[in-house]
Design a protein around this motif. Structure first.
Motif, PDB file in Angstrom:
ATOM      1  N   ALA A 189      40.762   1.321   8.487  1.00  7.43           N
ATOM      2  CA  ALA A 189      40.590   1.974   9.697  1.00  7.43           C
ATOM      3  C   ALA A 189      41.641   1.915  10.558  1.00  7.43           C
ATOM      4  N   GLY A 190      42.164   0.575  10.778  1.00  4.54           N
ATOM      5  CA  GLY A 190      43.177   0.391  12.086  1.00  4.54           C
ATOM      6  C   GLY A 190      44.431   1.087  11.675  1.00  4.54           C
ATOM      7  N   ALA A 191      44.649   0.884  10.367  1.00  2.00           N
ATOM      8  CA  ALA A 191      46.272   1.757   9.424  1.00  2.00           C
ATOM      9  C   ALA A 191      45.930   3.504   9.430  1.00  2.00           C
ATOM     10  N   LEU A 192      45.473   3.716   9.519  1.00  5.34           N
ATOM     11  CA  LEU A 192      45.008   4.857   9.824  1.00  5.34           C
ATOM     12  C   LEU A 192      45.178   5.525  11.432  1.00  5.34           C
ATOM     13  N   LEU A 193      44.647   4.846  11.957  1.00  4.44           N
ATOM     14  CA  LEU A 193      44.405   5.427  12.956  1.00  4.44           C
ATOM     15  C   LEU A 193      45.687   5.022  14.148  1.00  4.44           C
ATOM     16  N   GLN A 194      46.899   3.990  13.442  1.00  5.78           N
ATOM     17  CA  GLN A 194      47.792   3.940  13.962  1.00  5.78           C
ATOM     18  C   GLN A 194      49.093   5.077  12.896  1.00  5.78           C
ATOM     19  N   SER A 195      48.928   5.263  12.294  1.00  4.21           N
ATOM     20  CA  SER A 195      49.424   6.756  11.609  1.00  4.21           C
ATOM     21  C   SER A 195      49.107   7.833  12.497  1.00  4.21           C
ATOM     22  N   PHE A 196      47.834   8.129  12.925  1.00  6.52           N
ATOM     23  CA  PHE A 196      47.934   9.428  13.864  1.00  6.52           C
ATOM     24  C   PHE A 196      48.849   8.847  15.061  1.00  6.52           C
ATOM     25  N   ARG A 197      48.160   7.832  15.738  1.00  7.73           N
ATOM     26  CA  ARG A 197      48.845   8.025  17.075  1.00  7.73           C
ATOM     27  C   ARG A 197      50.473   7.928  16.432  1.00  7.73           C
ATOM     28  N   GLU A 198      51.006   7.194  16.071  1.00 13.89           N
ATOM     29  CA  GLU A 198      52.773   7.307  15.466  1.00 13.89           C
ATOM     30  C   GLU A 198      53.142   8.659  15.335  1.00 13.89           C
ATOM     31  N   GLY A 199      52.325   9.758  15.140  1.00  6.39           N
ATOM     32  CA  GLY A 199      52.046  11.405  14.912  1.00  6.39           C
ATOM     33  C   GLY A 199      51.982  11.532  15.650  1.00  6.39           C
ATOM     34  N   GLY A 200      51.050  11.151  16.959  1.00  5.26           N
ATOM     35  CA  GLY A 200      51.112  11.545  18.328  1.00  5.26           C
ATOM     36  C   GLY A 200      49.913  11.974  18.645  1.00  5.26           C
ATOM     37  N   ILE A 201      48.826  11.938  17.785  1.00  7.41           N
ATOM     38  CA  ILE A 201      47.457  12.742  17.598  1.00  7.41           C
ATOM     39  C   ILE A 201      47.276  11.372  18.652  1.00  7.41           C
ATOM     40  N   MET A 202      46.016  11.685  20.031  1.00 12.83           N
ATOM     41  CA  MET A 202      45.471  10.718  20.186  1.00 12.83           C
ATOM     42  C   MET A 202      43.603  10.756  19.751  1.00 12.83           C
ATOM     43  N   VAL A 203      43.521   9.511  20.145  1.00  9.20           N
ATOM     44  CA  VAL A 203      41.872   9.018  19.550  1.00  9.20           C
ATOM     45  C   VAL A 203      41.464   8.128  20.523  1.00  9.20           C
ATOM     46  N   ALA A 204      40.044   8.734  20.339  1.00  7.18           N
ATOM     47  CA  ALA A 204      39.480   8.282  21.683  1.00  7.18           C
ATOM     48  C   ALA A 204      38.055   7.891  20.181  1.00  7.18           C
ATOM     49  N   LEU A 205      37.660   6.373  21.042  1.00  8.88           N
ATOM     50  CA  LEU A 205      36.561   5.975  20.765  1.00  8.88           C
ATOM     51  C   LEU A 205      35.320   6.574  20.909  1.00  8.88           C
ATOM     52  N   ASP A 206      34.394   7.627  21.014  1.00  8.45           N
ATOM     53  CA  ASP A 206      33.209   8.006  21.418  1.00  8.45           C
ATOM     54  C   ASP A 206      31.707   6.653  21.666  1.00  8.45           C
ATOM     55  N   ASP A 207      31.305   7.482  22.628  1.00  9.60           N
ATOM     56  CA  ASP A 207      30.056   6.785  22.611  1.00  9.60           C
ATOM     57  C   ASP A 207      29.852   4.942  23.022  1.00  9.60           C
TER      58      ASP A 207
END
Ligand code: C2E
Ligand code: MG
Ligand code: MG
Ligand code: MG
Length: 283
Positions: A165-183
Motif C-alpha cells: 500500500a505504501g508503494a502504491l501511495l508513493q506512486s500516486f504521489r509521484e504521479g501528482g494525485i493527492m491522497v487523504a486518509l478518511d475518517d
C-alpha cells in the motif's frame, strides 16, 4: 410451557432472519442493475480553506435513488456492495463521472482546486486500482493534480502492515494525485504506521468534531481534534475536518490551525445543478 415459548421464540427468530436475508438479497440484486438503470447520482459537498474560507474543492458523495424504496443511504449500500464485490463497478462509475464533471467545471471556469473521491479499502487493495485511476484520468482529461483519493483504510490491513500500500501511495504521489486518509481516529488505526505512509492529508472524523462543544470548562472539549491537527502537522500532512456544524466548532478549528473544513455549517452535499448555483453565488 417454557418449551413451547422457546419454540415460538426460535420460529420468530428464524422468520425474522429469513426476512432480513431476503431484503438483503433483494437489495443486492437491485444494486446490480443500479448502474445500468441510471439510479446513481453524484452529490457534491464544498470544502474550504482556513482561515480565509476560500472554496477549494468538493467531496463527491454517491446517492442511490431506488425506484420503489426511494433514497438509500450509501452507509447502507456501500458496505453491501463491498461484501458482494459490486463496489468495483460502482467505484469505477463514481470515479469516471466525478472526473468528467470536474473537467467540465474547470472548462466552464469554476476555480476548483480539487475533486475528492471516496475509495473504500477493497477498491484500493484491488491490484488493478492504479491502472483504473490512470485510465480514467486519460479518458476524461482531468488534470491529475485536481484529483484526490479519500481512502477509507483506517481499520484495515493497509494500516497494520502497509508494505504494498505504501508503494502504491508513493506512486500516486509521484504521479501528482493527492491522497487523504478518511475518517481518521475512527476504529483502529495504527499510529506507528502512519508516519511511514506518504499521504497529503488526514481527515478528522466527524465524531471528533462533534466533541467540540464550545464549553471551555470541559477539559476533553475537542481534545482529539486538536491532537490530530498537531499530529498531522508534525508528520508533514495537511488536515481537514469533516462534519463541521457550528460556529464554535469552526472557531476552535481555526484557533488550532486546522487547514480545511467541510460540513453542514457551510453546505450539505448537493446535486450538480444546485452545486453549480452554490459555486456561482460563493465566488
Ligand atoms: P464519509 O466519506 O465520511 O462522508 C461524510 C458523510 O458525512 C457523508 O454522508 C456526508 O453527507 C455527511 N456529512 C457531511 N457534512 C456533515 C455534517 O456537517 N454533519 C453530519 N451529520 N454529516 C455530514 P453520506 O453522503 O451519507 O455518505 C456516508 C458514507 O458513505 C461516506 O462517509 C463514505 O464512507 C460512503 N460513501 C459515499 N459515497 C461514496 C463513494 O462514492 N464511494 C465509496 N467507496 N464510499 C462512499
Ligand atoms: Mg469521505
Ligand atoms: Mg469516507
Ligand atoms: Mg467520515
Amino acid at each position: 410451557f417454557a418449551k413451547s415459548e422457546g419454540g415460538d421464540g426460535f420460529r420468530f427468530f428464524s422468520a425474522e432472519m429469513n426476512r432480513h436475508a431476503h431484503e438483503r438479497m433483494d437489495l443486492e440484486n437491485q444494486l446490480h442493475f443500479a448502474v445500468e438503470n441510471q439510479q446513481f447520482e453524484l452529490y457534491y459537498q464544498p470544502q474550504f480553506s482556513l482561515p480565509d474560507l476560500h472554496l477549494i474543492g468538493a467531496e463527491v458523495l454517491l446517492r442511490w435513488q431506488h425506484p420503489e424504496k426511494g433514497f438509500i443511504s450509501p452507509a447502507v449500500f456501500i458496505p453491501l456492495s463491498e461484501e458482494t464485490n459490486q463496489i468495483y463497478k460502482i467505484g469505477e462509475w463514481v470515479l469516471e463521472h466525478a472526473c468528467e464533471q470536474g473537467v467540465s467545471w474547470i472548462r466552464e471556469g469554476f476555480p476548483l482546486k480539487r475533486i475528492s473521491v471516496n475509495v473504500s479499502a477493497k477498491q484500493f487493495q484491488n491490484k488493478h486500482f492504479s491502472e483504473l485511476v490512470a485510465s480514467v484520468l486519460a479518458k476524461t482529461g482531468l488534470p491529475r493534480e485536481k484529483l484526490e483519493l479519500e481512502l477509507e483504510i483506517t481499520e484495515t490491513a493497509v494500516m497494520t502492515s502497509p508494505g504494498d500500500a505504501g508503494a502504491l501511495l508513493q506512486s500516486f504521489r509521484e504521479g501528482g494525485i493527492m491522497v487523504a486518509l478518511d475518517d481518521f481516529g475512527q476504529g483502529y488505526s495504527s499510529l506507528g504506521q502512519l508516519k511511514n505512509l506518504p499521504l497529503d492529508r488526514l481527515k478528522i472524523d466527524a465524531a471528533f468534531v462533534r466533541d467540540i462543544s464550545g464549553d471551555m470548562h470541559d477539559k476533553n472539549n475537542g481534545a482529539i481534534a486538536a491532537a490530530t491537527i498537531g499530529l498531522a502537522h508534525n508528520l508533514g500532512f495537511q488536515v481537514i475536518a469533516e462534519g463541521v456544524e457550528t460556529q464554535e466548532q469552526l472557531a476552535f478549528l481555526i484557533a488550532h490551525g486546522c487547514d480545511e473544513v467541510q460540513g453542514f455549517y457551510f453546505a450539505k452535499p448537493m446535486p450538480k445543478r444546485e452545486f453549480e448555483k452554490y459555486l456561482r453565488d460563493w465566488l
